[in-house]
Design an enzyme around this catalytic site. Structure first.
Site, short mmCIF file in Angstrom:
data_model
loop_
_atom_site.label_atom_id
_atom_site.label_comp_id
_atom_site.label_asym_id
_atom_site.label_seq_id
_atom_site.Cartn_x
_atom_site.Cartn_y
_atom_site.Cartn_z
N ASP A 103 -115.41 85.46 -13.60
CA ASP A 103 -114.91 86.79 -13.92
C ASP A 103 -113.61 86.67 -14.69
O ASP A 103 -112.74 85.89 -14.31
CB ASP A 103 -114.68 87.58 -12.62
CG ASP A 103 -115.24 88.98 -12.65
OD1 ASP A 103 -114.80 89.75 -13.53
OD2 ASP A 103 -116.07 89.30 -11.79
N ASP A 205 -114.40 91.93 -17.09
CA ASP A 205 -114.20 93.12 -16.28
C ASP A 205 -113.74 94.31 -17.12
O ASP A 205 -112.79 94.18 -17.90
CB ASP A 205 -113.15 92.78 -15.21
CG ASP A 205 -113.00 93.85 -14.17
OD1 ASP A 205 -113.94 94.07 -13.41
OD2 ASP A 205 -111.90 94.47 -14.11
N GLU A 271 -118.59 94.07 -18.92
CA GLU A 271 -118.81 95.22 -18.04
C GLU A 271 -118.40 96.47 -18.79
O GLU A 271 -117.21 96.72 -18.99
CB GLU A 271 -117.99 95.11 -16.75
CG GLU A 271 -118.40 96.18 -15.75
CD GLU A 271 -117.30 96.62 -14.79
OE1 GLU A 271 -117.62 97.34 -13.83
OE2 GLU A 271 -116.14 96.27 -15.00
N HIS A 333 -121.31 94.47 -6.61
CA HIS A 333 -120.30 94.70 -5.57
C HIS A 333 -119.65 96.07 -5.72
O HIS A 333 -118.72 96.39 -4.99
CB HIS A 333 -119.23 93.61 -5.68
CG HIS A 333 -118.47 93.68 -6.98
ND1 HIS A 333 -119.10 93.51 -8.20
CD2 HIS A 333 -117.18 93.97 -7.25
CE1 HIS A 333 -118.19 93.67 -9.16
NE2 HIS A 333 -117.03 93.95 -8.62
N ASP A 334 -120.11 96.88 -6.68
CA ASP A 334 -119.49 98.18 -6.93
C ASP A 334 -120.38 99.36 -6.57
O ASP A 334 -119.97 100.50 -6.72
CB ASP A 334 -119.11 98.30 -8.42
CG ASP A 334 -117.93 97.43 -8.80
OD1 ASP A 334 -117.09 97.15 -7.93
OD2 ASP A 334 -117.86 97.04 -9.98
C1 GLC Z 1 -114.61 96.53 -12.28
C2 GLC Z 1 -114.96 95.71 -11.06
C3 GLC Z 1 -114.48 96.46 -9.86
C4 GLC Z 1 -112.98 96.60 -9.95
C5 GLC Z 1 -112.56 97.26 -11.26
C6 GLC Z 1 -111.11 97.06 -11.53
O1 GLC Z 1 -115.27 97.74 -12.31
O2 GLC Z 1 -116.33 95.44 -11.03
O3 GLC Z 1 -114.84 95.84 -8.65
O4 GLC Z 1 -112.50 97.36 -8.88
O5 GLC Z 1 -113.23 96.70 -12.37
O6 GLC Z 1 -110.85 95.73 -11.87
#
Ligand code: GLC
Ligand code: CA
Length: 532
Positions: A103, A205, A271, A333-334
């Site tokens: 990540d 991210d 992402e 995980h979100d």
């Molecule tokens: C992304 C991650 C998430 C995190 C956010 C801030 O969406 O997947 O878990 O809280 O970014 O970094």
């Protein structure tokens, strides 16, 4: 055509805190991942057979957002191990044919990152401009109306220097100022550090947020806010047009790509949460930006049914540029657990769908045994999103420890883990399901190895085929290899008529292999792969 590993392979997401604890502190770690690599792929059909892992952040962090608040981009948090453990993880993974994706968190650091400590120390500190600082409005209010994705304003007042700083997430996660060339350079160096260390790629991210409107203009109101928004969900009440997807972003993406292209066969995944017409732009004009912009569209369907799923896939296939490559995400995980969102029966359909579509599948740890949302008592909520926006928004539910066996704490740890182990762990765990030839885990193993050996599935063409209402059929074809996938999204038996002869080689119930000729029946919630 030769396929890259990130096109052929399946990516398995590991949330390291919750995967496997090796040293009895209740928190997963790198050594725990190493211990479980054989489970992921030992070359035999007793293992899952995945070709890549993506590991969520393991960097030094105060854990305000469980590692997505990075205090040092080029080290490992002692909680997870050290750089020697990481090197060992890479070596051990590669020995098993598993690529390692890590990540990369470019939008923000931790407030405890030395860069931010310097930046906030005084207005004339050389690193002041590494973050986004602004004066208050004359009435003392924040410089603009932007809202944090976790609720509340995205500005926090710094008493000591008398200015606000910007944070798209919690106030412990100040946003970096990418417009500053020194920040850009430092963050490119981070990529190089890990590439030189042998990582095979990055999951970037919220990468669509890194460039901001130069004047930080107010966002307009959202004409259609979701009905159940929390009172402090400012971001949900706006159209977030000036704090994301700014034009300068694409130059950064091309630069990330150029850098990774200096190395052999690496991948960059982004992402991004955007609509389809925006999504296609992330490949770059000629395929010179991201390899894989994450496709979350199947997570965003208003309802799980055959028609909407087919529509989502067909739209993606049509939009995909010639130099692009699709991908599908069904869990992370979100977001709430797949098996909870659509139920255990349909979770088997989802498994077959994910692993037979054209495009790289991402599988979230625990979904292969149908883990469900954990029940988190209010006093055990740890996720900042749940703390700020309310219990119904907590992501802790999908982060409970992976259930390895029936022993105490599900074999995840020897002590009480950081989040409660789900109560169903004695019956729903990897050991029990590994011995049950009809379990969800057995289904995933079968599908994964089947895909592995089938050029039609990992590389072939995709053609939807009309079938009875409530079913979704498609053909995957490569040279003379032809597979028909037939998925029943309903609780009723469906009769399907075929013009070809064929053979059912895999049913989601794992109980039949048979020749078919003309009409055949799909049982309730059944999916099959047919070799034509
Ligand atoms: C992304 C991650 C998430 C995190 C956010 C801030 O969406 O997947 O878990 O809280 O970014 O970094
Ligand atoms: Ca540990």
């Amino acid at each position: 055509m030769a396929y890259h590993w990130w096109q052929r392979g399946v990516i398995y997401q590991i949330y390291p805190r919750s995967f496997k604890d090796s040293n009895g502190d209740g928190i997963g770690d790198l050594e725990g991942i190493i211990q479980k690599l054989d489970y992921l792929n030992n070359g035999t059909h007793d293992s899952l057979g995945i070709e890549a892992i993506w590991i969520s952040p393991f960097y030094p962090s105060p854990m305000a957002d469980f590692g997505y608040d990075v205090a040092n981009y080029v080290d490992i948090d002692p909680m997870f191990g050290d750089l020697a453990d990481f090197d060992r993880l890479i070596t051990e993974a590669h020995q098993r044919g598993i690529k390692v994706i890590i990540d990369y968190v470019p939008n923000h650091t931790s407030e405890e990152h030395p860069w931010f400590l310097e930046s906030r120390s005084s207005r004339d500190n050389p690193r002041r401009d590494w973050y986004i600082w602004r004066d208050a409005k004359p009435d003392g209010s924040p410089p603009n109306n932007w809202g944090s994705w976790f609720g509340g304003p995205s500005w926090t007042w710094d008493e000591h220097t008398g200015q606000y700083y910007l944070h798209s997430f919690t106030k412990e996660q100040p946003d970096l100022n990418w417009a500053n060339p020194a920040v850009y350079q430092a963050m490119m160096d981070v990529l190089r550090f890990w590439l030189d260390r042998g990582v095979d790629g990055f999951r970037m991210d919220v990468v669509f947020l890194i460039d901001k409107h130069p004047q930080l203009l107010d966002n307009p109101p959202n004409p259609n806010p979701a009905p159940d928004l929390s009172p402090n969900d400012l971001a949900g009440r706006q159209l977030n047009i000036h704090n994301r997807e700014q034009p300068g972003l694409f130059k950064y993406l091309r630069d990330f790509r150029k850098l990774t292209d200096e190395y052999t066969d690496r991948v960059i995944i982004g992402e991004i949460w955007v609509e389809l017409d925006a999504w296609v732009k992330y490949f770059g004009e000629n395929g010179d930006a991201l390899h894989l912009p994450f496709n979350f569209r199947l997570l965003q369907l208003p309802e799980w049914n055959a028609e909407l799923v087919r529509q989502s896939v067909d739209e993606l296939e049509q939009a995909l540029p010639s130099f692009g490559w699709g991908n599908y995400v069904l869990g992370s995980h979100d977001i709430g657990r797949l098996a909870t969102r659509i139920g255990q029966d349909q979770a088997r359909i989802a498994a077959m769908l994910l692993l037979t579509l054209r495009g790289t599948p991402t599988l979230y740890n625990g979904d292969e045994i149908g883990m469900e949302n954990g029940v988190i008592p209010p006093d055990k909520i740890r996720d900042p999103q749940g703390i700020i926006l309310g219990a119904h928004r907590t992501r802790d539910v999908c982060r409970t420890p992976v259930q390895w066996d029936s022993s105490a704490y599900a074999g995840f740890s020897t002590v009480e883990p950081w989040l409660p182990v789900s109560e169903d762990y004695r019956s729903r765990n990897i050991q029990v399901q590994g011995l049950d030839p009809k379990s969800m885990l057995s289904l995933y193993r079968k599908l994964l190895w089947y895909r592995h050996g089938s050029a039609a599935l990992y590389g072939g063409s995709y053609l939807p085929v009309d079938g009875p209402a409530g079913t979704y059929l498609y053909l995957r074809e490569h040279d003379s290899e032809r597979k028909l996938i037939a998925l029943n999204f309903t609780n009723e038996t469906k009769a399907v008529t075929l013009t070809d002869h064929g053979r059912i080689v895999l049913s989601t119930y794992l109980d039949r292999e048979e020749a078919i000729n003309g009409e055949f029946h799909l049982r309730a919630n059944e999916g099959v792969i047919i070799e034509l």
